[in-house]
Design a protein around this motif. Structure first.
Motif, PDB file in Angstrom:
ATOM      1  N   GLU A  20      -9.978  73.308 -53.898  1.00 55.06           N
ATOM      2  CA  GLU A  20      -9.556  73.407 -55.304  1.00 55.06           C
ATOM      3  C   GLU A  20      -8.870  74.742 -55.585  1.00 55.06           C
ATOM      4  OE1 GLU A  20     -12.851  72.634 -57.867  1.00 55.06           O
ATOM      5  OE2 GLU A  20     -12.761  70.455 -57.579  1.00 55.06           O
ATOM      6  N   VAL A  21      -9.390  75.826 -55.003  1.00 54.12           N
ATOM      7  CA  VAL A  21      -8.769  77.137 -55.200  1.00 54.12           C
ATOM      8  C   VAL A  21      -7.455  77.222 -54.424  1.00 54.12           C
ATOM      9  CG1 VAL A  21      -9.032  79.630 -54.915  1.00 54.12           C
ATOM     10  CG2 VAL A  21     -10.985  78.255 -55.655  1.00 54.12           C
ATOM     11  N   GLN A  22      -7.457  76.733 -53.188  1.00 55.41           N
ATOM     12  CA  GLN A  22      -6.254  76.794 -52.360  1.00 55.41           C
ATOM     13  C   GLN A  22      -5.108  75.980 -52.948  1.00 55.41           C
ATOM     14  OE1 GLN A  22      -7.851  77.659 -47.801  1.00 55.41           O
ATOM     15  NE2 GLN A  22      -7.324  75.588 -48.371  1.00 55.41           N
ATOM     16  N   ALA A  23      -5.435  74.983 -53.740  1.00 54.93           N
ATOM     17  CA  ALA A  23      -4.403  74.140 -54.359  1.00 54.93           C
ATOM     18  C   ALA A  23      -3.478  74.970 -55.249  1.00 54.93           C
ATOM     19  CB  ALA A  23      -5.051  73.026 -55.168  1.00 54.93           C
ATOM     20  N   PHE A  24      -4.004  76.060 -55.814  1.00 52.32           N
ATOM     21  CA  PHE A  24      -3.181  76.927 -56.664  1.00 52.32           C
ATOM     22  C   PHE A  24      -2.208  77.766 -55.831  1.00 52.32           C
ATOM     23  CE2 PHE A  24      -6.867  76.110 -59.355  1.00 52.32           C
ATOM     24  CZ  PHE A  24      -6.287  75.889 -60.590  1.00 52.32           C
ATOM     25  N   ALA A  25      -2.447  77.872 -54.520  1.00 49.76           N
ATOM     26  CA  ALA A  25      -1.613  78.722 -53.651  1.00 49.76           C
ATOM     27  C   ALA A  25      -0.920  77.905 -52.566  1.00 49.76           C
ATOM     28  CB  ALA A  25      -2.459  79.816 -53.019  1.00 49.76           C
ATOM     29  N   ASP A  26      -0.639  76.619 -52.858  1.00 48.41           N
ATOM     30  CA  ASP A  26       0.027  75.740 -51.887  1.00 48.41           C
ATOM     31  C   ASP A  26      -0.733  75.690 -50.558  1.00 48.41           C
ATOM     32  OD1 ASP A  26       2.104  75.196 -53.725  1.00 48.41           O
ATOM     33  OD2 ASP A  26       3.176  77.000 -53.094  1.00 48.41           O
ATOM     34  N   GLN A  27      -2.075  75.614 -50.657  1.00 50.04           N
ATOM     35  CA  GLN A  27      -2.967  75.504 -49.493  1.00 50.04           C
ATOM     36  C   GLN A  27      -2.939  76.739 -48.584  1.00 50.04           C
ATOM     37  OE1 GLN A  27      -5.142  73.094 -49.595  1.00 50.04           O
ATOM     38  NE2 GLN A  27      -4.085  72.299 -51.405  1.00 50.04           N
ATOM     39  N   MET A  28      -2.478  77.868 -49.100  1.00 51.01           N
ATOM     40  CA  MET A  28      -2.523  79.117 -48.336  1.00 51.01           C
ATOM     41  C   MET A  28      -3.992  79.495 -48.129  1.00 51.01           C
ATOM     42  SD  MET A  28      -0.576  82.657 -49.335  1.00 51.01           S
ATOM     43  CE  MET A  28      -0.574  84.076 -48.241  1.00 51.01           C
ATOM     44  N   PRO A  29      -4.421  79.774 -46.881  1.00 48.59           N
ATOM     45  CA  PRO A  29      -5.836  80.061 -46.620  1.00 48.59           C
ATOM     46  C   PRO A  29      -6.368  81.222 -47.455  1.00 48.59           C
ATOM     47  CG  PRO A  29      -4.663  79.720 -44.561  1.00 48.59           C
ATOM     48  CD  PRO A  29      -3.618  79.791 -45.645  1.00 48.59           C
ATOM     49  N   LEU A  30      -7.561  81.033 -47.999  1.00 52.50           N
ATOM     50  CA  LEU A  30      -8.215  82.100 -48.754  1.00 52.50           C
ATOM     51  C   LEU A  30      -8.689  83.185 -47.789  1.00 52.50           C
ATOM     52  CD1 LEU A  30     -10.391  80.002 -51.250  1.00 52.50           C
ATOM     53  CD2 LEU A  30      -8.049  80.854 -51.542  1.00 52.50           C
ATOM     54  N   LEU A  31      -9.041  84.337 -48.329  1.00 49.95           N
ATOM     55  CA  LEU A  31      -9.485  85.452 -47.487  1.00 49.95           C
ATOM     56  C   LEU A  31     -10.732  85.085 -46.701  1.00 49.95           C
ATOM     57  CD1 LEU A  31      -8.927  88.476 -49.922  1.00 49.95           C
ATOM     58  CD2 LEU A  31      -7.305  87.378 -48.365  1.00 49.95           C
ATOM     59  N   ASP A  32     -11.577  84.228 -47.291  1.00 47.08           N
ATOM     60  CA  ASP A  32     -12.800  83.773 -46.627  1.00 47.08           C
ATOM     61  C   ASP A  32     -12.494  83.017 -45.334  1.00 47.08           C
ATOM     62  OD1 ASP A  32     -12.619  83.479 -49.586  1.00 47.08           O
ATOM     63  OD2 ASP A  32     -14.794  83.461 -49.462  1.00 47.08           O
ATOM     64  N   MET A  33     -11.306  82.414 -45.269  1.00 47.09           N
ATOM     65  CA  MET A  33     -10.934  81.536 -44.165  1.00 47.09           C
ATOM     66  C   MET A  33      -9.984  82.205 -43.174  1.00 47.09           C
ATOM     67  SD  MET A  33     -12.736  79.091 -45.266  1.00 47.09           S
ATOM     68  CE  MET A  33     -12.341  77.757 -44.151  1.00 47.09           C
ATOM     69  N   LYS A  34      -9.982  83.538 -43.156  1.00 51.82           N
ATOM     70  CA  LYS A  34      -9.106  84.291 -42.249  1.00 51.82           C
ATOM     71  C   LYS A  34      -9.968  85.075 -41.253  1.00 51.82           C
ATOM     72  CE  LYS A  34      -5.160  85.009 -42.684  1.00 51.82           C
ATOM     73  NZ  LYS A  34      -4.019  84.418 -41.934  1.00 51.82           N
ATOM     74  N   PRO A  35     -10.427  84.429 -40.183  1.00 54.87           N
ATOM     75  CA  PRO A  35     -11.345  85.085 -39.238  1.00 54.87           C
ATOM     76  C   PRO A  35     -10.750  86.283 -38.501  1.00 54.87           C
ATOM     77  CG  PRO A  35     -10.568  82.984 -38.364  1.00 54.87           C
ATOM     78  CD  PRO A  35     -10.138  83.050 -39.789  1.00 54.87           C
ATOM     79  N   LYS A  36      -9.423  86.322 -38.385  1.00 57.63           N
ATOM     80  CA  LYS A  36      -8.786  87.437 -37.682  1.00 57.63           C
ATOM     81  C   LYS A  36      -8.362  88.561 -38.619  1.00 57.63           C
ATOM     82  CE  LYS A  36      -7.085  84.579 -33.863  1.00 57.63           C
ATOM     83  NZ  LYS A  36      -5.878  84.124 -33.113  1.00 57.63           N
ATOM     84  N   GLY A  37      -8.741  88.425 -39.885  1.00 55.28           N
ATOM     85  CA  GLY A  37      -8.419  89.469 -40.846  1.00 55.28           C
ATOM     86  C   GLY A  37      -7.079  89.247 -41.536  1.00 55.28           C
ATOM     87  N   TYR A  38      -6.653  90.225 -42.305  1.00 62.06           N
ATOM     88  CA  TYR A  38      -5.438  90.134 -43.111  1.00 62.06           C
ATOM     89  C   TYR A  38      -5.038  91.539 -43.504  1.00 62.06           C
ATOM     90  CZ  TYR A  38      -9.706  89.825 -45.823  1.00 62.06           C
ATOM     91  OH  TYR A  38     -10.981  90.021 -46.263  1.00 62.06           O
ATOM     92  N   ASP A  39      -3.810  91.680 -43.981  1.00 62.35           N
ATOM     93  CA  ASP A  39      -3.363  92.996 -44.443  1.00 62.35           C
ATOM     94  C   ASP A  39      -3.100  92.945 -45.942  1.00 62.35           C
ATOM     95  OD1 ASP A  39      -1.024  91.544 -44.658  1.00 62.35           O
ATOM     96  OD2 ASP A  39      -0.066  92.505 -42.928  1.00 62.35           O
ATOM     97  N   GLN A  40      -2.687  94.065 -46.483  1.00 60.81           N
ATOM     98  CA  GLN A  40      -2.483  94.163 -47.928  1.00 60.81           C
ATOM     99  C   GLN A  40      -1.393  93.207 -48.399  1.00 60.81           C
ATOM    100  OE1 GLN A  40      -2.616  98.129 -49.341  1.00 60.81           O
ATOM    101  NE2 GLN A  40      -1.828  97.679 -51.368  1.00 60.81           N
TER     102      GLN A  40
END
Length: 199
Positions: free
Chosen positions: A35-55
């Motif tokens: 439901e949350v990802q639907a607002f971002a065109d299914q872009m993975p949330l931070l919770d779903m990024k096991p390899k991390g992310y940048d700013q």
């Protein structure tokens, strides 16, 4: 404390914990996260990024989510994810302790293995508080907040992965031991009758 531990190490309690923990996890996977990802065109949330992310990734995600999506992230996903880490830590630490106990290994350094699910749960909580902090800061994100939040995400993923690998190994060893014991009982020779029994 000892009484609580003894209660947690009973198989019916562990089964209940496994069902409850995975029910919450499935609810997030099926309901709150999509439901949350639907607002971002299914872009993975931070919770779903096991390899991390940048700013840059955080800015892109939060921008795509929009005000309503960020609000849903805060009010729908994070509250459920505040329940899950505690359940994960208790459930899988208890399950690991139960399996170690079945191998008579719940002592010495072997007991340290149950720390992995606990570490995963702690990292998950740190990640959640970091995400809340980033939502508060947006659009002026602090690079420090992004850094320690993504480290928490990576730590959660690593500790969870190690936990599941250890659990699979312990289940396999316990299963092999159980099958061997069952086979030895099956092929055990019947006791020989004595002369007095024959007479």
């Amino acid at each position: 404390m000892k009484q609580i531990l003894n209660t947690l190490l009973k198989s019916p309690v562990i089964v209940l914990l496994v069902i409850l923990t995975n029910s919450v996890y499935l609810y997030m996977l099926i309901k709150t996260i999509p439901e949350v990802q639907a607002f971002a065109d299914q872009m993975p949330l931070l919770d779903m990024k096991p390899k991390g992310y940048d700013q840059a990734y955080v800015i892109e995600l939060f921008t795509k989510l929009g005000e309503e999506g960020r609000s849903q992230y805060r009010t729908k996903q994070i509250p459920v994810d505040m329940i899950y880490p505690g359940l994960f830590a208790i459930c899988y630490a208890a399950l690991m302790a139960f399996l170690l106990q079945g191998l008579n290994l719940l002592k010495g350094a072997w007991r340290l293995l149950i720390l992995f699910p606990i570490i995963a749960g702690i990292c998950d909580y740190v990640e959640n508080f970091g995400i809340l902090r980033l939502l508060d800061q947006f659009p002026d994100l602090s690079s420090d907040t992004v850094t320690w939040t993504q480290y928490a995400s990576i730590g959660k993923s690593a500790a969870s992965t190690v936990s599941f690998i250890l659990l699979m190994i312990l289940v396999m060893i316990n299963s092999i031991r159980w099958l061997r014991e069952k086979r030895s009982h099956t092929y055990e020779e019947p006791p020989r009758k004595s002369a007095s029994d024959l007479g």
